[in-house]
Design a protein around this motif. Structure first.
Motif, PDB file in Angstrom:
ATOM      1  N   VAL A  63       0.813  -1.231   0.000  1.00 43.88           N
ATOM      2  CA  VAL A  63       0.000   0.000   0.000  1.00 43.88           C
ATOM      3  C   VAL A  63       0.840   1.270   0.000  1.00 43.88           C
ATOM      4  O   VAL A  63       0.283   2.374  -0.059  1.00 43.88           O
ATOM      5  N   LYS A  64       2.145   1.142   0.071  1.00 43.23           N
ATOM      6  CA  LYS A  64       3.009   2.331   0.097  1.00 43.23           C
ATOM      7  C   LYS A  64       2.769   3.195  -1.132  1.00 43.23           C
ATOM      8  O   LYS A  64       2.677   2.707  -2.250  1.00 43.23           O
ATOM      9  N   GLY A  65       2.655   4.500  -0.874  1.00 42.65           N
ATOM     10  CA  GLY A  65       2.420   5.437  -1.966  1.00 42.65           C
ATOM     11  C   GLY A  65       0.966   5.589  -2.342  1.00 42.65           C
ATOM     12  O   GLY A  65       0.612   6.496  -3.103  1.00 42.65           O
ATOM     13  N   ARG A  66       0.103   4.724  -1.808  1.00 41.38           N
ATOM     14  CA  ARG A  66      -1.327   4.799  -2.124  1.00 41.38           C
ATOM     15  C   ARG A  66      -2.173   5.108  -0.889  1.00 41.38           C
ATOM     16  O   ARG A  66      -3.196   5.776  -0.996  1.00 41.38           O
ATOM     17  N   PHE A  67      -1.772   4.599   0.252  1.00 36.44           N
ATOM     18  CA  PHE A  67      -2.528   4.779   1.496  1.00 36.44           C
ATOM     19  C   PHE A  67      -1.777   5.736   2.420  1.00 36.44           C
ATOM     20  O   PHE A  67      -0.533   5.745   2.452  1.00 36.44           O
ATOM     21  N   THR A  68      -2.542   6.495   3.193  1.00 30.05           N
ATOM     22  CA  THR A  68      -1.958   7.390   4.185  1.00 30.05           C
ATOM     23  C   THR A  68      -2.701   7.250   5.502  1.00 30.05           C
ATOM     24  O   THR A  68      -3.927   7.410   5.540  1.00 30.05           O
ATOM     25  N   ILE A  69      -1.955   6.947   6.566  1.00 29.90           N
ATOM     26  CA  ILE A  69      -2.548   6.877   7.899  1.00 29.90           C
ATOM     27  C   ILE A  69      -2.292   8.203   8.603  1.00 29.90           C
ATOM     28  O   ILE A  69      -1.216   8.801   8.480  1.00 29.90           O
ATOM     29  N   SER A  70      -3.303   8.649   9.333  1.00 31.23           N
ATOM     30  CA  SER A  70      -3.160   9.906  10.079  1.00 31.23           C
ATOM     31  C   SER A  70      -4.119   9.881  11.260  1.00 31.23           C
ATOM     32  O   SER A  70      -4.967   8.991  11.358  1.00 31.23           O
TER      33      SER A  70
END
Length: 117
Positions: A63-70
């Motif tokens: 998922v790197k580059g597509r998903f963002t956790i915050s």
């Protein structure tokens, strides 16, 4: 005790986006890390992304580059922004939380994400 409630799942076409939310309540003051797991039918549960108290993040390679956790500490809410979704992202997504030096002890009920045309 920590209570976690996810929302935001649904059906989306390949290439689309979704944002998952996880509202936390209870004894959250000393929570060290929060994360998102997912499990597809017939597959093992996979750790998708984590964020720790220092705001350091980690992602599964898939998922790197597509998903963002915050997270929004004022709202006690964890997010997972998912872009460029693929059919293989289809799964039940569950948020989790843990205290430092502890395992993932607290889990939400999960929310279904389906990527299909």
């Amino acid at each position: 005790q920590v209570q976690l409630v996810e929302s935001g799942g649904g059906l989306v076409q390949p290439g689309g986006s979704l944002r998952l939310s996880c509202a936390a309540s209870g004894s959250i003051f000393n929570i060290y890390a929060m994360g998102w797991y997912r499990q597809a039918p017939g597959k093992q549960r996979e750790l998708v992304a984590t964020i720790i108290s220092s705001d350091s993040t980690n992602y599964a390679d898939s998922v790197k580059g597509r998903f963002t956790i915050s997270r929004d500490n004022a709202k006690n809410t964890l997010y997972l922004q998912m872009n460029s979704l693929k059919p293989e992202d289809t799964a039940v997504y569950t948020c989790a939380a843990r205290y430092q030096f502890n395992p993932w002890d607290y889990w939400g009920q999960g929310t279904q994400v389906t990527v299909s045309s």
